[in-house]
Structure formats: structure tokens, C-alpha cells
Write an enzyme that holds these catalytic residues in place. Sequence first.
Site, PDB file in Angstrom:
ATOM      1  N   GLU A 286      41.333  60.047  33.420  1.00  0.00           N
ATOM      2  CA  GLU A 286      42.181  59.014  32.819  1.00  0.00           C
ATOM      3  C   GLU A 286      43.013  59.588  31.671  1.00  0.00           C
ATOM      4  O   GLU A 286      44.207  59.293  31.538  1.00  0.00           O
ATOM      5  CB  GLU A 286      41.304  57.863  32.311  1.00  0.00           C
ATOM      6  CG  GLU A 286      42.058  56.789  31.547  1.00  0.00           C
ATOM      7  CD  GLU A 286      41.263  56.239  30.383  1.00  0.00           C
ATOM      8  OE1 GLU A 286      41.814  56.156  29.266  1.00  0.00           O
ATOM      9  OE2 GLU A 286      40.078  55.898  30.581  1.00  0.00           O
TER      10      GLU A 286
ATOM     11  N   GLU B 221      35.833  61.721  20.798  1.00  0.00           N
ATOM     12  CA  GLU B 221      35.608  60.312  21.148  1.00  0.00           C
ATOM     13  C   GLU B 221      34.124  60.028  21.326  1.00  0.00           C
ATOM     14  O   GLU B 221      33.608  58.990  20.889  1.00  0.00           O
ATOM     15  CB  GLU B 221      36.374  59.988  22.433  1.00  0.00           C
ATOM     16  CG  GLU B 221      36.329  58.536  22.846  1.00  0.00           C
ATOM     17  CD  GLU B 221      37.131  58.260  24.108  1.00  0.00           C
ATOM     18  OE1 GLU B 221      36.990  57.150  24.657  1.00  0.00           O
ATOM     19  OE2 GLU B 221      37.894  59.149  24.549  1.00  0.00           O
TER      20      GLU B 221
END
Length: 468
Positions: free
Chosen positions: A97, A174
Site C-alpha cells: 500500500e 509506524e
Amino acid sequence: MSRSPFPPARRPVTPPGVVRHATAGPAGRAGTASRAVTRTISDDPLGGTVRRTVLPSGLRVLTEAIPTVRSVSFGIWVAVGSRDETGPQAGAAHFLEHLLFKGTHKRTALEISSEIEAVGGETNAFTTKEYTCYYARVLDADLPLAIDVMCDAVADSLLEPADVETERGVILEEIAMHDDEPGDEVHDLFARAVYGGHPLGRLISGTEETVTPMTRRQIQGFYRRRYTAPQIVVAAAGNLDHAAVVRLVRRALHGTPLDTAPAEPGTPRPNTPAVRTKPATVLVEPKETEQAHVILGCPGIDRVDDRRFALGVLNNVLGGGMSSRLFQEIRERRGLAYSVYSYASQYADSGLFAVYAGCAPGKVDEVLQLTRAELARVAADGLTEAEVARGKGMSKGSFVLGLEDTGSRMSRLAKGELLYGDLTPVDELLARVDAVTVADVNTLAAELLSRPMSLAVVGPFGERDFVG
């Protein structure tokens, strides 16, 4: 994750009265799948005209025309999520993604973002356990640009080695940031408590141990094996013309790896066999936090279970708002927690039902005791007629109010097609909520809330603090 109590119900693929017409497919393609087939799904008084076209490749295009707005939300949805990864691949769908916005044969990463931003539009993407979505929101006049940019990014990404390394660093940051958010971490811990090593119990982002060694070749292989035309749904809602959207999508995909030989469109992920869950267990993540985060819950029902409407009502009354039983008892009357709520998650072949609370570590025992007592009370005595009526009103209101923007309407089209194989009219969904009875809710409550409960805790504790 899909948590709405209003997923579209299964309906015949070709309901009575449906209008169908065929448009010519690419020259030289023969057979039953050689022509694009379009049908009108609905002319909903609460929305616009919804049309669906299946391209010869098996890719599906759905639109909802809303002439009263001046914007369009456009999304490309792929029936691939983190549950489709093997153990060593954990995090591949999320990694991909990130990479699909990093450059194609036609555009650099900067051009992908700047072309949309130059017209005031916005783009983004997200990965779930069962699907991935790439979307843009633009003015209606700029829809051709959005379609070209988004189709280019999803269909023809280069996945350059340098970009893989750059995004690997971003993703590791992240993951570290997620570890610093105990209120998020506890939900992943609870999924692991229920599903164990099953893919539904793994982190969508993967872990440092799986993301660090992942190679470009592995990601490229995942990309080309999983991102195929039959597994993709393109959805758009706003001031648009369906035929024009189909033409623009076909033009944007021409000559890309998604411009493939005729194929049948994909079908929704099956709900059998059901996912095997672990026996009720306690998982504690020791962490020196100022607030303890706890989730108490159990396996729920899958997303095609007819009882999902009753579950939505039960969830609303038990912990779905400020008037809910848990909020009133734990926060309003006793002031034990700032945040307390219940929720239901549904997948193709499984589901979760749980209660979350964030409170001071010294109040955890009392919060859990009150939560268990309330669950047992509802399981034994059920809800009242007035509570069920309120829960139904909350369900209907939140659903309709959630359709007030083009993004949510676009999402509804895609999820209906991708997850259920059809789209149920708004009026029919509201009628199904209205049809829920007190007996329906209480029968489900007696079964669901009597199940053995797993517990996930993030805070300054050890496993032994919750034994016995």
C-alpha cells in the site's frame, strides 16, 4: 475493519426488474466474457442512481450518481488484506500500500501527489485484514485526472529497490509509533488472544521481525499474484456519468498488467469453514503507562449472519453511546473511566464482540468486575422493550447520517460488491433493523454474553495480576 451493523444482505445477483445492457468490449476478444455488462442496481430515493459494469477482465466498476454535489469520491478496492499473507509475508499488503504511491512508468511519486493536490484534491489509502483501498476525492471536473492517476498507481507501480528501502524505514517508524499508543495496541493484543497464530490475530502492519527482512522480490510477487482484475472493484460516488467513468477506467488501465484476458469477476470471501478461535485466555503487555487499557470479549458472529442487525442493537444499548448501560454505570455514576464502550467486528468467517475501557491502574479490578456483572445481567435478563427501541433508532440514525458525504457512499458501493456480492437498498436495510424484535436481541445476548471471555491488558501489570 468492518464494524457497521448494516452490511448489505445477500440478494439474487439479478433481482427482478433489473435493467441490463451490454457495451462492446475490446476488439478481438471472444466468448461470454468478451463484452462489458452493465446493469442498474437501484434508483434509491435516499441516494442516486447506482450502476454496475463488469469489464471483460472481471474488474467491476460501480457508481452512484449524485447530481446535487460538485465533488466525486473515487476508490480502487482490492480483495486482499493482511489475512492473505503467510507468516513470513506478514505486513506485505500494508508494505505494498505504501509503495504504490512511489512511482510508475508514467509518473514519479511527486507527480502522483502533486497532480491531485494541484486541483485541490486529496488521496490516501488504507489496509485492513480483508481488503485494501486507494482513494481520491476531487471536484467533479477533475474526475478524469483522478481516475488516470489512481489507476496508474495501482496497476503499474515500479516498486523500485530504493523506494522499498525508504518505505521500509517509514513502516518501521509506524510500527514503533503504534507501540507507543497503548490504546491502539490493546486491540491488537485482544485479536491475538482470540485468534492466536491465525492471520486474523496478526498485526496488519507486520512486525519489525517480518518487515525488516522482506525483499522487493517478495513484495513484487505478492503484488502480481494478488492484484488481479477479478479481485478489484472500482467505485465512485458524486456528480458523475457512469458510462464516462467506465470509459475513463478502461482507458487508464489499457496496456497495464490489469488489462488482461477475459475472466469471471471474483466472489465474496466464503464464510466457511469458520475460523477456529482459542480458548478464553488472558494476555498482558506490561508497560509503565499512566492509564491501563483493557478489553474483555469473546468470538462474535460473521458478517453474513442474519443476527448482525440484532447485534447492532445490542451493542448500541450495552456500550454504544453516552446513554449506554456501560457508559452510565462505569463513567457517569462511578467516574471510574474516561472512555468505555463496546464494539463488534465482523469478518467473512468470524467476528469479535468486546468491551474496552481506559482507566487508572488502581481501578482496573473494579471496572472489570462491573463490566462482567453487566454482561451477565444482560445475558440473564435481556434488554427492555424501550432499550431495544432506542438501540434500533441509534442504528438507523447513524447509518443514514453516515451517508451524507460522497466518500461514505463510495465505500458503501465497494463494500457491498466486494464483501457481499450485492448492494441492498437503504430502505431495505432500515426495514431489517425495524424487524428486529426484543426476543431476537435477548436470545442473541443470552448466547453471546455467556461465552467464556478473553482479556487483554496493556499497563503496569503482570500476567499473575489477572489470574484467579
